[in-house]
Structure formats: structure tokens, C-alpha cells
Design an enzyme around this catalytic site. Structure first.
Site, PDB file in Angstrom:
ATOM      1  N   VAL A   1      37.367  51.638  26.350  1.00  0.00           N
ATOM      2  CA  VAL A   1      38.470  50.859  25.767  1.00  0.00           C
ATOM      3  C   VAL A   1      38.398  50.995  24.252  1.00  0.00           C
ATOM      4  O   VAL A   1      37.454  51.567  23.710  1.00  0.00           O
ATOM      5  CB  VAL A   1      38.384  49.376  26.167  1.00  0.00           C
ATOM      6  N   CYS A   2      39.403  50.424  23.583  1.00  0.00           N
ATOM      7  CA  CYS A   2      39.402  50.414  22.120  1.00  0.00           C
ATOM      8  C   CYS A   2      38.078  49.832  21.645  1.00  0.00           C
ATOM      9  O   CYS A   2      37.574  48.922  22.280  1.00  0.00           O
ATOM     10  CB  CYS A   2      40.507  49.528  21.577  1.00  0.00           C
ATOM     11  N   PRO A   3      37.525  50.248  20.568  1.00  0.00           N
ATOM     12  CA  PRO A   3      38.037  51.282  19.667  1.00  0.00           C
ATOM     13  C   PRO A   3      37.430  52.652  19.960  1.00  0.00           C
ATOM     14  O   PRO A   3      37.648  53.575  19.196  1.00  0.00           O
ATOM     15  CB  PRO A   3      37.542  50.792  18.310  1.00  0.00           C
TER      16      PRO A   3
ATOM     17  N   GLY B   1      36.336  45.321  22.428  1.00  0.00           N
ATOM     18  CA  GLY B   1      37.408  46.300  22.511  1.00  0.00           C
ATOM     19  C   GLY B   1      38.765  45.663  22.667  1.00  0.00           C
ATOM     20  O   GLY B   1      39.727  46.298  23.061  1.00  0.00           O
TER      21      GLY B   1
END
Lengths: 474, 61, 81
Positions: free
Chosen positions: C19-21, A120
Site C-alpha cells: 500500500v501507499c507509500p 499507508g
């Protein structure tokens, strides 16, 4: 947190760093060299957090949700870093050295690219997110650090995996006996394969030197960065940004876009996210000035590496056999992370000085006086200050699911960054900006890896969403 | 909040200024920046009178 | 991850802690499932996802009705068009 409290913490962080700089400088002049790293690290942290700078999202968000914001932001940062860098290297002050180029950079980039999707965030993204209070990102940082330190010292059974030609070539390099090059997969990979690869820059390929004005500006900046960067953005524009822009601009569906419309669309894409563009600009300039400041202090102290400085200050533990420590003189992320853990392992009795990465090149100085570590610590601080002042600081505990992604992703990034001699910053951002074609090669691998990572998460989120949706509707 | 941010910018800017100055001075001194390289102006011009003075030192009165 | 129907035409997507994504991916998938005119309440705490979600909605034409931010938590309302 109340506003007063956030203000207090922001000032407390800055005051602590100022105090460290002043106190160490008062104690010994050489500590200023470490303070250069510290303050540039602080600026990197502020810029990264403000611009939500995330290299992994540059490629990932393109593929996953069709958002070109970060790809644009990174190209802006690279362009400005390259421009400042061209000045610095044209005057012969650059601290940069190209890396060997070869297929390994693509593979390393690929592994890294998959890893940053899972985690992430890239290596530097995870650092600034740790500063935002994201413990998931902190877990990524730990995972990257530990994996690297373990990976560079794997020997024993892994020696059987080393091709004979690498082993032969590595043994002919005349490395000191303390490195014991025959034991260790990464050692033989480095000495037997990577070191044999050519070292290029766009300037030297075009027949100039990196230090000449022509080489720095025409070769490395124009041919190496500006033209390919602009061309890449054209591709991004046509695939991901053009349709929406034209839909808004040309109200009548029949009107055909003219060249001026296309140029306006291109420009609109570049300035679409002001935050990212501003942060990119500031990052690029800071990264260039960092090289300049480091070089100035090296001239002043008469050294080429911080190793002799540490020795003169009385720290002789953890220097490599060459008497050097890791001291790039510019922005770098992963090597110092490996050094923390390498130092801890070594103190716990696992000899980390018998591999090339630590023992021959980078050393494992005490983290407290490791120059590049000062940069990383301050990077957390800079990100935290920005997050506090924009009310975005939140302490976030990982869940089991996100923790697993973080550890897997961090491990893949750790391995990728050691194979590629750097992460998205050291192997991609800095190298591309300084006209080293191996940066682009690493980038190609990284895009491929990000694509695969996105494919996986698309499948994963789709599956979970479908299940939740079905449960919601009935 | 904006004031705090600008105060911090000012602090960082001040430190940066100090560091850049500290880094620039040795480069000018050693001639890296001025493009003079190793050709430092260390040669002291010996004037006619000075040469005569040194010659005279050997003369016996 | 939590996706719920709060009332007729009003959905909640809670991606706090991700968190991303993940937040932007879940948002995209959720919006794809909504019918035009329906509303999605979006809760996330990963600041960088906000930038991506905003641009994504801009591209698809979905309308962000309001954005609230309190102590690192973002609550947005998006209407599908």
C-alpha cells in the site's frame, strides 16, 4: 471477476442498504436518524474511493515523491465544506463545536502523522481501502479500534505518569463517581488538562459569533479557511509544482515567467488531478449537507443527541451517564471504531464505562444501533461499489512486512486520535473547515509527523532497493 | 458500467432528496429556517363580532 | 518487493501487495537507478499509487508508455528519459 458479477455485487450492496433504511423506517420513524448517517457514509465512501482520497498522501507524497495532487484536493474539499458549512452555521443549524486548543493538538497530530505514514493511509483512507478489498487496510482499522479502546481505559500503573496538576484539576471537575476520574491516564488528561484549554473559532477571535453572517463567512470561511488555504497552496506551488510547469510553458529558457504565467501555473496545479478535485468538491458539499440533515431531524424529534432517541426506542444499554451517545452530526471516523471494540471488551467483562471517553461522553451502544457506526459500515459499502464499477476491486492479503507496518501505524493513529480528540477527519478536516484554529494546529503536527515517517521509509526502501539492485546487476 | 453507475447515483440522489426534504420540513415549521425563531404565528386575531359573541354569552336573557 | 532485470535495458518492478507509500517510493528509487532510455515494467495493485506515480513521472519527464489494468492489477511501462 466478470463484469456481470461486479455489476451484481454493486447492486447487491446498494439494495441491502436501501432495504435496511426502508425496513427500519417502517419499523420505527426514529431509525431515519441512523439512515441519515448511513447514506452520507455511503457518499463519503464513493467520493473517497473515486478521488483516491488519502489525507496521509497529501503531505507524504509531497515529501516523498514531490506530488502535490492530494494536498490540492484536500484544500478544495475543505474550501467547499467550509462554504457550505458557513451557510449552515450562519443560519444557526450547525452541529459543530470547536475543540480545546493547545500544545496537545500538535503532539497528537505528530503521533498521528507518523502513524498514517506507517499504516499507508489515514483513518478514513484505510476504511475506503478496506472497501477495495485491501485486507492490509482492514488490519489498520482493527489496530486503530483496539488501540483506542485500550488506550482510553489505561489506569493503574499509568496513573503514576499523570502530572499532579492534572490530577488536581480533574478531581475538581465534579465528575460522577461512576467515572472514577482518579483512575485512568486519559481521563485525567481530558478533565485535568484538555478541558482547561481555551475553545476558539476565527469568528469569536475577531469579535463576531459563529452564528452571525459576518462571523460565519468573513471570520470562519474567509480568514479561517480561504486565505490560509490559498496561501498554503502558493507555498506548495512554488516548491513542488512551479518548476515543471514553467519548463513546459516557457519553451525558450531565457523567457522570464510573468504574473499571468504564475497564475496559469497555480490554476493548472489546482485542476491537475480532475478526479481528486471532483471528489473534493462532492465531499465538501456532502459534509455540509450532512450537518443540515442531522440538525433537521434533531429539530423534528426534539432531541440534541441520539441518546434519547435510542432510549425511546428501548435501547438503554451503553448510554453514557449523561444519557448521550456519540452523535457528532457530521463526518467522523475514529470514535465509532473505538466504540465497536469498547462494546466487545465491555461484554467480555472489561468495564469500559468508568472512563470519560465512553462513560461520560460517547457511550458504547450496541454497534448495530450505533448511529456513527452506520456511517462507517456504509462507507465501506460506498467504496466497494465504486471500486467494483471501476474494476479496481481486488482481494489483497497482507504480507508479514506490510502487516507489521499496518499494526504499528494503526496503533500510533489510535493514540494520536484520542490525544487530539479526532483523526485527520474529525480533528483536522472538519475543524479547519468550520473555522476552528485547533484544526490547523493538529495539521501542523500531522505534517511534522508525516515528514518523519517519510524520512524513515525513504531510508527503508532505499536500503532494500540497493540490495535488490546489487543482486540484479551482478 | 456507466449505466450502472448512473443508476446508483439516481438511487442515492433519490434517497438524499427524501432525507433533505424530511429534514427541511421541521425546520420551516419551527421557524429555524425562516428566521422567525420562537415568534410563531399562533395568535388568532379576535374580530369584533367574536368579542361581542363572548360578551353576549354572559348576558342573561 | 521484487526488482529484476528481464533483458538488456528492461527491468521489472513488482510491488504487488504493497500500500501507499511503498509503490511510489520504490518506483522512484527504481527509476533513479535506471539509465536514460531503459524501460521499467511496473506491477502494482494499489490504485491510489497510480495517481501519484503518474504525476511523479510527469514532473520528472519520464514517459509512461502504456497502462494496463485488469481486475485490480496495474501493469505500466515507463521509459526513463
Amino acid at each position: 471477476m466478470s463484469e456481470a458479477k461486479r455489476k451484481f455485487w454493486a447492486f447487491a450492496i446498494v439494495a441491502t442498504l436501501v432495504l435496511i433504511s426502508v425496513a427500519t423506517y417502517a419499523y420505527h420513524e426514529f431509525y431515519l436518524y441512523l439512515s441519515v448517517y448511513l447514506w452520507f457514509g455511503f457518499i463519503y465512501g464513493m467520493c473517497l474511493q473515486y478521488g483516491r482520497f488519502c489525507f496521509s498522501s497529501a503531505f507524504r507524497d509531497l515529501f516523498a515523491v514531490g506530488v502535490p495532487r492530494m494536498a490540492v484536493g484536500i484544500m478544495i474539499a475543505i474550501a467547499f465544506f467550509a462554504l457550505v458549512g458557513a451557510f449552515v452555521s450562519a443560519t444557526g443549524l450547525s452541529t459543530f463545536h470547536s475543540a480545546p486548543i493547545g500544545l496537545h493538538a500538535v503532539i497528537a497530530g505528530f503521533i498521528f502523522g507518523v502513524g498514517m505514514c506507517f499504516a499507508g493511509g489515514c483513518a478514513s483512507g484505510s476504511m475506503y481501502k478496506t472497501g477495495e478489498g485491501n485486507m492490509n487496510a482492514a488490519l489498520v482499522v482493527v489496530s486503530i479500534s483496539v488501540t483506542q479502546a485500550v488506550f482510553v481505559d489505561i489506569g493503574g500503573w499509568a496513573n503514576a505518569l499523570v502530572p499532579a496538576s492534572w490530577a488536581k484539576s480533574a478531581s475538581e471537575k465534579g465528575l460522577p463517581a461512576s467515572i472514577n476520574v482518579a483512575d485512568g491516564w486519559v481521563d485525567q488528561y481530558l478533565a485535568g488538562y484538555v478541558w482547561d484549554q481555551p475553545v476558539l473559532s476565527f469568528a469569536t477571535m475577531l469579535g463576531w459569533t459563529d452564528q452571525s453572517v459576518m462571523g460565519a463567512f468573513l471570520g470562519n470561511f474567509l480568514v479561517g479557511v480561504a486565505l490560509p488555504g490559498a496561501a498554503l497552496l502558493v507555498v506548495v506551488y512554488f516548491f513542488w509544482s512551479r518548476r515543471t510547469f514553467m519548463k513546459k510553458r516557457l519553451a525558450a529558457a531565457s523567457a522570464r515567467p510573468r504574473l499571468t504565467d504564475e497564475l496559469a501555473g497555480y490554476w493548472a496545479m489546482v485542476v491537475a488531478s480532475k478526479r481528486t478535485a471532483i471528489a473534493g468538491l462532492a465531499l465538501g458539499i456532502a459534509a455540509g449537507l450532512h450537518m443540515y440533515a442531522s440538525q433537521g431531524l434533531r429539530v423534528k424529534y426534539g432531541v440534541r443527541n441520539a441518546g434519547p432517541l435510542l432510549e425511546r426506542m428501548g435501547f438503554d444499554f451503553g448510554l453514557s451517564v449523561n444519557g448521550t451517545v456519540f452523535d457528532p452530526g457530521y463526518w467522523y471516523v475514529t470514535t465509532q471504531e473505538a466504540q465497536w471494540v469498547g462494546w466487545v471488551f465491555h461484554k467480555l467483562g472489561w468495564n469500559q464505562m468508568d472512563n470519560i471517553f465512553f462513560g461520560f461522553n460517547n457511550g458504547i451502544p450496541n454497534p448495530l444501533i450505533n448511529p456513527a457506526d452506520w456511517m462507517s459500515i456504509a462507507l465501506f459499502g460506498g467504496a466497494a461499489v465504486m471500486a467494483l464499477l471501476h474494476n479496481e476491486f481486488k482481494f489483497k492479503k497482507p504480507t508479514l512486512e506490510t502487516a507489521i507496518w499496518a499494526i504499528i501505524g494503526g496503533a500510533l493513529m489510535g493514540i494520536g486520535s484520542r490525544l487530539g480528540l479526532g483523526c485527520n477527519v474529525g480533528a483536522f478536516f472538519v475543524r479547519v473547515s468550520q473555522g476552528d484554529p485547533s484544526g490547523w494546529v493538529f495539521g501542523i503536527g500531522m505534517v511534522g509527523g508525516a515528514y518523519l515517517g517519510v524520512k524513515f521509509f525513504n531510508w527503508w526502501t532505499e536500503r532494500r532497493m540497493a540490495r535488490q539492485f546489487a543482486a540484479t546487476i551482478t | 458500467m456507466r449505466n450502472v453507475l448512473w443508476t446508483i447515483f439516481a438511487i442515492v440522489g433519490g434517497i438524499m432528496g427524501f432525507l433533505m426534504g424530511y429534514a427541511t420540513a421541521p425546520m420551516i415549521e419551527s421557524g429555524v429556517l425562516t428566521g422567525q425563531g420562537a415568534k410563531r404565528a399562533t395568535k388568532i386575531e379576535a374580530g369584533k363580532e367574536l368579542e361581542q359573541f363572548y360578551k353576549d354569552l354572559y348576558k342573561e336573557r | 518487493m521484487k526488482f529484476e532485470k528481464m533483458s538488456e535495458g528492461h527491468y521489472l518492478l513488482d510491488v504487488k501487495g504493497y500500500v501507499c507509500p511503498h509503490p511510489q517510493l520504490y518506483t522512484k528509487k527504481a527509476l533513479e537507478r535506471l539509465k536514460p532510455g531503459e524501460m521499467l515494467e511496473l506491477q502494482f495493485d494499489n490504485p491510489s499509487s497510480g495517481e501519484s506515480i503518474a504525476t511523479m513521472c510527469d514532473n520528472t519527464g519520464d514517459e509512461i508508455l502504456d497502462r494496463k489494468q485488469e481486475a485490480g492489477l496495474f501493469v505500466w511501462h515507463v521509459r526513463k528519459t
